[in-house]
Design a protein around this motif. Structure first.
Motif, PDB file in Angstrom:
ATOM      1  N   GLU A 194       0.825  -1.215   0.000  1.00 19.30           N
ATOM      2  CA  GLU A 194       0.000   0.000   0.000  1.00 19.30           C
ATOM      3  C   GLU A 194       0.857   1.261   0.000  1.00 19.30           C
ATOM      4  OE1 GLU A 194      -4.048  -1.294   2.349  1.00 19.30           O
ATOM      5  OE2 GLU A 194      -2.264  -0.944   3.524  1.00 19.30           O
ATOM      6  N   GLN A 225      -7.664  -0.078  -4.592  1.00 20.07           N
ATOM      7  CA  GLN A 225      -8.025  -1.174  -3.692  1.00 20.07           C
ATOM      8  C   GLN A 225      -8.122  -2.502  -4.442  1.00 20.07           C
ATOM      9  OE1 GLN A 225     -11.356  -0.256  -1.221  1.00 20.07           O
ATOM     10  NE2 GLN A 225     -11.776  -2.382  -0.725  1.00 20.07           N
ATOM     11  N   ILE A 228      -4.649  -3.853  -5.432  1.00 14.98           N
ATOM     12  CA  ILE A 228      -3.910  -4.378  -4.274  1.00 14.98           C
ATOM     13  C   ILE A 228      -4.548  -5.653  -3.735  1.00 14.98           C
ATOM     14  CG2 ILE A 228      -3.240  -3.899  -1.889  1.00 14.98           C
ATOM     15  CD1 ILE A 228      -2.941  -0.953  -2.704  1.00 14.98           C
TER      16      ILE A 228
END
Length: 397
Positions: A194, A225, A228
């Motif tokens: 992140e 999001q 990831i």
């Protein structure tokens, strides 16, 4: 009192149906999600609307969040209750999450924190639980051990969309380096990724896959999001599980590691005993009970919460050795109810220790089982859900 339970063949549905019945509710099953034919959203909406008109339920319930159910319930001012058992569940970011008639229960606190402000007082954090009555009935009077260390679950190699991408070599190399760093830095989560993944890398993942999840109906752009969690997270999980299986199998000799999976196992050490699939409702509880050590390694997109495997192992009276998760100390005590590892070296050390210390291991397993039976069953969770719904109704009346 009637409730409508929307079914789509989640493995968790029977346990929640049993628990809802146990608190005195009558279950009307909406089986449209079980249909082998792909039904349009309009037909599902019409069918659910007819069921609601016919049975006048207290609320509609589902495992995981379905935007079309939220829209139907908002239209007719009926509560919609759902429980997440997966993470991530991208549908919770759909605009339908804003309905004031939603009562959404999420087991991963990090996921809860990412969405709670979109609908305050309608989204809640609630851990998963074990169906101990069913598990006890399946295990019966089973005693003794057939396995030293066992793991039941996917290696995620067959569920890895990242592995199918044709990324430019420089992007692929950069992401590979970051994933290796993530594995070295922590035993859970995706924090390093992140903090280091670039907008260019995210865009490249999106552009490479025509099936990349669209944010068109979501409360915010989800590209970061999704890249990831659904791509990097799955790939790291596959990398980690292969590494851990090989590492553990090679370092607990003369003891054995038994792997129950439908994944491709050709990349695994010769010391890993490949057992094939274990049936969830019949084989799995017995394996948990008859293993000296049950291993859990949490998929990386579950940032803080405790996956279902943890509760199931404890609910079977099995000894659990799991990676540490941030929420673990909220509900369980390492060294009392289960054991944890925070590094690969600690995993090997504790596996070898508990394989040769039967009394300590069996005492911890019994403590874990008793704790789950007393406080952490699916029925306990359903009671919390019902109380929350009722309190919510009183506060809004």
């Amino acid at each position: 009192m009637n409730i409508i339970f929307y079914r789509y063949d989640s493995i968790c549905e029977p346990d929640y149906i049993d628990a809802l019945k146990a608190v005195g509710l009558t279950i009307i099953e909406d089986k449209q999600g079980l249909s082998e034919n792909t039904l349009s959203v309009d037909s599902k909406i019409a069918h659910l609307g007819n069921l609601i008109a016919d049975h006048k339920p207290l609320f509609v319930f589902s495992i995981n969040f379905f935007p079309f159910i939220a829209m139907v319930c908002e239209r007719i001012k009926l509560p919609y209750v759902c429980v997440s058992v997966d993470c991530p569940v991208l549908e919770i970011y759909n605009n339908a999450i804003k309905s004031p008639y939603n009562r959404v229960f999420l087991f991963d606190q990090k996921q809860y924190e990412s969405i709670k402000d979109a609908n305050q007082n309608c989204i809640f954090h609630l851990p998963l639980g074990a169906a101990t009555v069913r598990l006890d009935a399946t295990i019966g009077d089973t005693t003794g051990y057939d396995y030293d260390v066992s793991f039941i679950g996917s290696l995620y190699t067959e569920k890895d969309p990242y592995g199918e991408l044709s990324l430019p070599s420089e992007i692929s190399a950069s992401l590979e380096e970051k994933m290796q760093c993530q594995l070295q830095e922590s035993i859970y989560g995706l924090e390093y990724i992140e903090n280091t993944i670039t907008d260019k890398e995210i865009q490249c993942i999106k552009d490479t896959d025509p099936n990349f999840y669209s944010s068109a109906l979501s409360i915010r752009n989800l590209d970061r999001q999704i890249a990831i969690d659904d791509y990097i997270g799955y790939h790291i999980t596959a990398m980690e599980r292969i590494k851990l299986m090989n590492l553990l199998a090679d370092n607990i000799q003369p003891f054995n590691l038994d792997l129950f999976t439908g994944s491709d196992t050709t990349v695994l050490s010769k010391h890993v005993r490949k057992r094939g699939l274990a049936k969830s409702f019949t084989d799995m509880p017995v394996i948990f009970k008859k293993s000296k050590i049950n291993l859990n390694t949490t998929m990386r997109s579950i940032r803080s919460g405790l996956p279902q495997r943890i509760w199931d192992i404890l609910g079977c009276g099995g000894f659990l050795l799991t990676n540490y998760q941030p929420e673990l100390d909220m509900f369980l005590t390492p060294g009392v109810h289960l054991e944890t590892y925070r590094s690969h070296d600690e995993l090997i050390e504790k596996a070898n220790y508990y394989l040769t210390h039967d009394k300590e291991r069996e005492e911890i397993a019994l403590n874990g089982y008793r704790k789950v039976c007393a406080e952490d069953t699916v029925l306990h969770r359903v009671i919390v859900i019902i109380k929350t719904i009722m309190e919510n109704m009183e506060n809004n009346s």
